[in-house]
Design a protein around this motif. Sequence first.
Motif, short mmCIF file in Angstrom:
data_model
loop_
_atom_site.label_atom_id
_atom_site.label_comp_id
_atom_site.label_asym_id
_atom_site.label_seq_id
_atom_site.Cartn_x
_atom_site.Cartn_y
_atom_site.Cartn_z
N ARG A 124 5.29 3.20 -0.40
CA ARG A 124 4.69 2.45 -1.61
C ARG A 124 4.05 1.18 -1.38
O ARG A 124 2.61 1.37 -1.74
CB ARG A 124 6.24 1.99 -2.91
N GLU A 125 4.17 0.36 -0.43
CA GLU A 125 3.07 -0.52 0.37
C GLU A 125 2.00 0.77 0.68
O GLU A 125 0.43 -0.18 0.33
CB GLU A 125 3.61 -1.51 1.08
N GLN A 126 1.70 1.15 1.38
CA GLN A 126 1.08 1.59 2.16
C GLN A 126 -0.09 2.76 0.32
O GLN A 126 -1.65 2.84 0.15
CB GLN A 126 1.49 3.27 2.83
N LEU A 127 1.41 2.93 -0.21
CA LEU A 127 0.10 3.88 -1.23
C LEU A 127 -0.78 2.67 -2.28
O LEU A 127 -1.64 2.78 -3.24
CB LEU A 127 0.93 4.50 -2.31
N ALA A 128 -0.11 1.25 -2.68
CA ALA A 128 -0.86 0.36 -4.05
C ALA A 128 -1.67 -0.37 -3.12
O ALA A 128 -3.10 -0.09 -3.32
CB ALA A 128 0.55 -1.09 -3.54
N VAL A 129 -2.04 0.15 -0.90
CA VAL A 129 -3.25 -0.54 -0.75
C VAL A 129 -4.47 0.71 -0.63
O VAL A 129 -5.32 0.25 -0.88
CB VAL A 129 -2.48 -0.78 1.21
N LEU A 130 -4.05 1.50 -1.05
CA LEU A 130 -4.78 2.86 -0.38
C LEU A 130 -5.54 3.11 -1.88
O LEU A 130 -6.24 3.59 -1.98
CB LEU A 130 -4.14 4.30 -0.62
N ALA A 131 -4.80 3.11 -3.24
CA ALA A 131 -4.97 3.24 -4.67
C ALA A 131 -5.97 1.89 -4.79
O ALA A 131 -7.45 1.88 -5.31
CB ALA A 131 -4.11 2.68 -5.65
#
Length: 159
Positions: free
Chosen positions: A132-139
């Motif tokens: 979830r953290e990686q997705l937030a940074v990617l977004a």
Amino acid sequence: MDEPRWLDEHEMAAWQGFVAASNLINRRLEQQLKEGSGLSHTQYEILVQLSAAAGGSLRMTDLADRLVTSKSGLTYQVTQLEKAGLVIRRSCPSDVRGVFAELTQDGWLVLRAAAPGHVATVREVLIDVLSREQLAVLAEGLGEVSARLRAAERRSPTP
């Protein structure tokens, strides 16, 4: 002349990772959509954008902007979708140069049938791979890149 700002090791790894991942993801999505529904990824995205628009219809210029594609490339894809009976084009009543693309009933049905396989593949190749953290940074990061590039295009549009 100023010396180029070469990428350091960390920056190069990020760039190469982005290029490889985006190409591999696009290839996999293209393959899944062709096999699952006979659509290209661009054609699927056209149907998605039309389905999300009021009345299932958008001006071609607005559709091109949403898809970040050229008007000529969009025209070709919409022509293919029109031949398949998934989209129709109609004139704009208030602007003789304006053309709308509109999703047909068959287009809705094809989109509904294609969406589950597409979403499963998106999950498989990207969403479920990252935390979830990686997705937030990617977004956040890619959102910033997109916003800056769109702003730059508005300031100096290319033909």
